[in-house]
Every structure is written in C-alpha cells, then in structure tokens.
Scaffold this motif. Structure first.
Motif, short mmCIF file in Angstrom:
data_model
loop_
_atom_site.label_atom_id
_atom_site.label_comp_id
_atom_site.label_asym_id
_atom_site.label_seq_id
_atom_site.Cartn_x
_atom_site.Cartn_y
_atom_site.Cartn_z
N LEU A 40 0.82 -1.21 0.00
CA LEU A 40 0.00 0.00 0.00
C LEU A 40 0.85 1.26 0.00
N GLY A 41 2.11 1.14 0.40
CA GLY A 41 3.00 2.29 0.30
C GLY A 41 3.26 2.71 -1.13
N PHE A 42 3.06 1.80 -2.07
CA PHE A 42 3.25 2.10 -3.49
C PHE A 42 1.95 2.39 -4.22
N ALA A 43 0.83 2.22 -3.54
CA ALA A 43 -0.48 2.43 -4.19
C ALA A 43 -0.77 3.91 -4.33
N ASP A 44 -1.37 4.28 -5.44
CA ASP A 44 -1.84 5.65 -5.62
C ASP A 44 -3.21 5.84 -4.99
N LEU A 45 -4.01 4.81 -5.00
CA LEU A 45 -5.29 4.78 -4.28
C LEU A 45 -5.44 3.39 -3.69
#
Length: 249
Positions: free
Chosen positions: A112-117
């Motif tokens: 989730l640290g790499f997710a944009d949303l």
C-alpha cells in the motif's frame, strides 16, 4: 496463480492462490513482477487494479519459502523474487490501485506504500508481522509508511505485529476508502475507470512528479531494510518464530 483482465483501459491483476491465502511463493513473485512490467509497457493500459481471490488480499511471503531461504542451501530462488516485485512496484509509472478484499500480511500491507489509491473491504484486516517473526521491515515501508500515515501510526503498525481493521486503516490514512465487501471491486473499478479515461501520458507525468522526490529515499530505505533482514533471517528469534508457526499448522 494470476488472473489478468482488461476493460476500459483498466488492467485488473488478481492474485489467485486462494488455498495459500495468496501468499507469495517465488513463482507468484515472478508472475506478478512480469504482469506489472507488461502493464507498464502496454500502451492500451492506463491503470492497474490489484486485488486478491478468496478471503485474502495476500498473506505475504510464503513462510515455507522464508524458512527454506534461511535453512536450505539448495533453495531455488525465482528469477525476480521479492526484490524484483518491489523493483516493479517502485518503478511502475501508471496509477496503481489496490482493492484489499481480505487479509493482508507483510507485502499484503506494505504494498500500500506504493499504491496511488487504496480501497479496503470493511471485513478486511492488515498486519505487518515483522517483529513477531524476528525480522526487519520490507519494501521501503520504514520510509513510505511514516510518509503516508505519520511516524506514530507507522511505528505501531511496523513494531506491534498487531492486526488493524478497516476503520483504523482509514483513520490512519493507510487506505483511501472503505467499502462493504460486495461493493469493493465495483467502487475501486469505478474510480479506476475515471482515471483511465484521462490521457495516459498526463497520468504518468502526474505520477512521476509525485514520486520522483522520494526515489532516492526509497532506494536507501530498501538497502537498509535488506541489510537488517539478511542479518536477522535465520537468527534465533526468527528460527523460533518460524518453528512455532509450522508447529501450529
């Protein structure tokens, strides 16, 4: 192992190893790395939506593989493995949306640290089990999570090895929206299609301008984490934790 579908310039990548709670063995790390690279290169793909099949988003690294890495000199690593997947996530140039449909442990949370949303089902739960396994954090989470959710929230998530529920994840800012289970994918897809209707070049420019300032810090965090992980993997605490897990099974 992976289900991949395209619709309206949104590529949905579904982790499909439900019998193992979508835990990443070497083959799944390789397949997901390749899928992200292909989506990045495909001019018809504007957005990637990542989710899981069954009752888990991902249970993280397969602990059988983790134990083999620590104890088996004949362990055969994948072509890309864990670090290859994180390379692909860090370099992914298009919007990445995560739909957390169920349990998320380890990389099932740190992604989730790499997710944009990020969207999360109301009945999903997340955990970073590093201290309970006697290992170090991963995937630049020691940098990305404090940036995303603040120092104290990140300290609790990374140090406690405790579960957090959807409302807590939302309060922290770890996810953007929380949805009833039956609405999760529809909500995530609806937002993905809004983005996918825009210029891909423009989407990529926006993402590049947002992520570029942190590129060096992410690389440095990964190097530090990998160093600690290499030291701690196979340590007495780690070995005891993995033995206790396997005996519990």
């Amino acid at each position: 192992m992976l289900d991949i579908t395209d619709e309206n310039r949104v590529r949905t990548i579904t982790l499909n190893r439900p019998e193992a709670l979508n835990a990443f063995n070497e083959a799944l790390y390789d397949a997901t790395t390749i899928a992200l690279r292909e989506a990045a290169a495909d001019p018809e793909v504007a957005v990637v939506l990542l989710t899981g099949a069954g009752r888990a988003f991902s249970a993280g690294t397969d602990l059988g593989d983790l134990q083999a890495m620590a104890t088996d000199p004949d362990f055969v690593a994948g072509e890309f493995g864990f670090n290859g997947l994180v390379d692909a996530l860090a370099a992914f140039p298009k919007p990445l949306i995560c739909a957390v449909n169920g349990l998320g442990l380890g990389i099932g949370t740190t992604v989730l640290g790499f997710a944009d949303l990020a969207f999360m089902s109301t009945d999903a739960r997340l955990k970073c089990p590093f201290t309970s396994l006697g290992v170090a954090p991963e995937a630049a989470s020691s940098f990305l999570l404090p940036q995303l959710i603040g120092r104290q929230n990140a300290a609790w998530l990374l140090m406690s090895s405790e579960w957090i529920g959807a409302e807590e994840a939302l309060r922290m800012g770890l996810v953007w929206k929380v949805c009833p289970p039956q609405e999760l994918l529809a909500q995530a897809r609806a937002h993905a299609e809004v983005l996918a209707s825009r210029s891909i070049a423009s989407l990529m420019a926006v993402k590049a301008t947002m992520t570029a300032p942190a590129e060096q810090a992410v690389a440095e965090a990964r190097a530090r984490e990998n160093g600690f992980f290499a030291t701690l993997l196979g340590s007495a605490d780690n070995a005891a934790a993995l033995t206790a897990f396997n005996q519990k099974d």
